[in-house]
Scaffold this active site. Structure first.
Site, PDB file in Angstrom:
ATOM      1  N   LYS A 213      -9.674   2.452  -2.996  1.00  0.00           N
ATOM      2  CA  LYS A 213     -10.169   1.940  -1.719  1.00  0.00           C
ATOM      3  C   LYS A 213     -11.487   2.618  -1.354  1.00  0.00           C
ATOM      4  O   LYS A 213     -11.620   3.840  -1.428  1.00  0.00           O
ATOM      5  CB  LYS A 213      -9.118   2.211  -0.631  1.00  0.00           C
ATOM      6  CG  LYS A 213      -9.466   1.644   0.743  1.00  0.00           C
ATOM      7  CD  LYS A 213      -8.342   1.923   1.735  1.00  0.00           C
ATOM      8  CE  LYS A 213      -8.648   1.322   3.097  1.00  0.00           C
ATOM      9  NZ  LYS A 213      -7.587   1.617   4.081  1.00  0.00           N
TER      10      LYS A 213
ATOM     11  N   GLU B  96       0.830  -1.204   0.000  1.00  0.00           N
ATOM     12  CA  GLU B  96       0.000   0.000   0.000  1.00  0.00           C
ATOM     13  C   GLU B  96       0.870   1.262   0.000  1.00  0.00           C
ATOM     14  O   GLU B  96       1.897   1.316   0.673  1.00  0.00           O
ATOM     15  CB  GLU B  96      -0.882  -0.025   1.250  1.00  0.00           C
ATOM     16  CG  GLU B  96      -1.780   1.184   1.411  1.00  0.00           C
ATOM     17  CD  GLU B  96      -2.488   1.201   2.759  1.00  0.00           C
ATOM     18  OE1 GLU B  96      -3.443   1.982   2.913  1.00  0.00           O
ATOM     19  OE2 GLU B  96      -2.079   0.431   3.662  1.00  0.00           O
TER      20      GLU B  96
ATOM     21  N   CYS C  22      -5.445  -2.688   2.806  1.00  0.00           N
ATOM     22  CA  CYS C  22      -5.277  -2.567   4.252  1.00  0.00           C
ATOM     23  C   CYS C  22      -6.533  -2.944   5.030  1.00  0.00           C
ATOM     24  O   CYS C  22      -6.925  -4.093   5.113  1.00  0.00           O
ATOM     25  CB  CYS C  22      -4.802  -1.154   4.599  1.00  0.00           C
ATOM     26  SG  CYS C  22      -4.301  -0.929   6.318  1.00  0.00           S
TER      27      CYS C  22
END
Length: 497
Positions: free
Chosen positions: A316, A259, A370
């Site tokens: 995301k 990430e 994540c």
């Protein structure tokens, strides 16, 4: 005085139960602590006492299990360090309110017995996973990930497994001495020992013949954006990507960086993307990057072709409150409080939702960035079933012990629930290939740099939980709670007559 003593016991039992979570991984202690908590709960003579005891039990549990939450605030001590103790205290106390509510409702439903906890505690855990964007971290089911009981996730999912754990604890804590109750206690004891002590019972996972290279640069969070360190970490990742395959292995079919693996915003990163693609040697490279669109920033994953062009993009969608965005951002900005990863005024913008990407011969993959791997329902919300899961994460935020390992455990949960392998690239670790039974097939140690060429396991057929999700359980749970409430109201009405 008795109430205070009972609450102190609750805090101690909660802290003991947290030893079931990583990095300790002692699920027997979790089940035992829950059983003792139910035993003490019998002495609560009214709903208020039960609520306070349940809150104390939750406080001890969450304060111990989530002690890593102070780590993000210590990256920039001058700016955020003052928040660290308040974050742990308020988060633990707030999450404990859910358990306090469960114990309160259970005592309201039945003034004498503990069996309503079997529905009430799993109900609030389900609520905890959804309300206020959700935070199901450290749920009891997570402690079962490396033992036989964890394999039930494929069939019943995490929230029904929570129910089973509570039911076992209630069975172990029965005070009655009737023959039926003794039999129930022995059954609960056998189930607890079998599910919490035996290793996972699953066959070897089949392999696809494809491999994925996982890149772990081990960039400490306080150094990651340091201008003097940026070239060091970028060069390290290029070197790891271009390295010759490990002995006896073929070149990888896909390379994964973690990430926010590079510091440059995507629209200004073309020279770096070309270098990354060249290092990939023809294999596609997927990496985390910050993306800007119409002055909004996204925490994204992009897939590069052999020339460094962006073939696919995923933004995301499930962001971390107070980390990646600030609720009531305008108000918070006025008092000088911003998110830990703030971009623009209110932090990152949210992407449109789960998205399956096509990786050609490897198959389709669902990317998780994540925090998104924490939510079972986010993975179930994929528009189509992929062949494998990808998680890119920067666990440098989570400290050096409990946080990263607990995050890994949740990735293992998602693999079992879906019957899919999961390839995980983590900045500081643990980078790992997880098979569809949730076992870590290969991994890089925490807080080290390196690369791992991991064989990609084949997916299993769709699991029962991947087909049903949480809705059937939520409906049954709601009906059970309504039934208990109705029976309680009827009993009170009969007493008043």
């Amino acid at each position: 005085m008795a109430s205070l003593r009972r609450s102190g016991i609750g805090v101690a039992l909660g802290a003991l139960a947290a030893f079931g979570q990583a990095p300790y991984d002692q699920p027997v202690l979790l089940v035992a602590a829950f059983a003792f908590a139910v035993f003490v709960y019998h002495d609560c003579t009214n709903p208020r006492q039960a609520a306070f005891f349940g809150w104390a039990f939750g406080l001890g549990y969450f304060a111990h299990a989530l002690q890593w939450i102070v780590s993000p605030f210590m990256v920039d001590v001058a700016r955020h360090g003052w928040m660290a103790p308040f974050a742990l205290l308020f988060l633990s106390a707030g999450l404990a309110l859910f358990w306090g509510m469960a114990f309160y409702l259970a005592r309201r439903f039945d003034p004498l017995r503990a069996w309503p906890l079997i529905l009430c505690l799993p109900a609030v855990e389900l609520l905890r996973a959804y309300i206020f964007t959700g935070f199901p971290w450290a749920m009891p089911a997570q402690a079962m990930i490396n033992v036989a009981g964890g394999q039930a996730l494929a069939w019943i999912g995490p929230y029904v497994l929570n129910l089973v754990i509570v039911a076992v604890a209630v069975g172990l804590a029965l005070r009655g001495l009737t023959a039926a109750e003794r039999i129930l206690r022995y059954c609960a004891l056998l189930l607890a020992l079998g599910s919490a002590l035996l290793p996972p019972m699953a066959p070897e996972a089949a392999l696809t013949g494809q491999s994925i290279r996982l890149i772990q640069p081990n960039a400490a969070q306080r150094d990651k954006w340091d201008p003097d360190q940026i070239p060091v970490f970028f060069a390290r990742q290029l070197k790891l990507t271009a390295a010759a395959p490990e002995a006896g292995k073929t070149p990888p079919d896909l390379v994964l960086w973690s990430e926010t693996a590079i510091p440059w915003v995507l629209d200004r990163a073309e020279p770096a993307l070309v270098q990354i693609a060249q290092a990939g040697g023809g294999a596609p490279v997927a990496l985390g990057v910050q993306r800007r669109d119409d002055m909004q920033y996204y925490n994204s994953m992009v897939v590069l072709d052999a020339a460094g062009g962006v073939m696919q993009t995923y933004d995301k969608h499930h962001l971390v409150p107070f980390g990646e965005y600030m609720p009531f951002a305008d108000l918070m900005a006025r008092i000088g409080v911003f998110g830990l990863a703030d971009r623009a005024l209110g932090g990152y913008a949210s992407g449109p939702g789960p998205q399956v990407l096509d990786f050609g011969p490897l198959g389709r993959a669902l990317p998780l960035i994540c925090y998104e791997a924490v939510f079972a329902h986010d993975v179930n919300a994929a528009p189509e079933r992929p062949e494998f899961l990808i998680q890119l994460t920067n666990d440098a935020w989570f400290g050096k012990a409990a946080g990263p390992r607990q995050h890994l455990a949740q990735a293992q949960m998602r693999a079992i629930e879906q019957g899919l392998p999961l390839a995980r690239a983590a900045n500081t670790g643990v980078s790992a290939m997880i098979d569809p039974y949730g076992r870590v097939a290969a991994a890089l140690p925490l807080n080290t740099s390196g690369f791992l060429d991991a064989a990609l396991p084949a997916p299993l057929p769709p699991t029962l939980y991947s087909r049903t999700g949480d809705l059937p359980f939520a409906v049954v749970l709601l009906l059970g709670l309504v039934f208990m409430a109705t029976m309680r109201l009827r009993a009170e009405r009969n007493l008043s007559d």
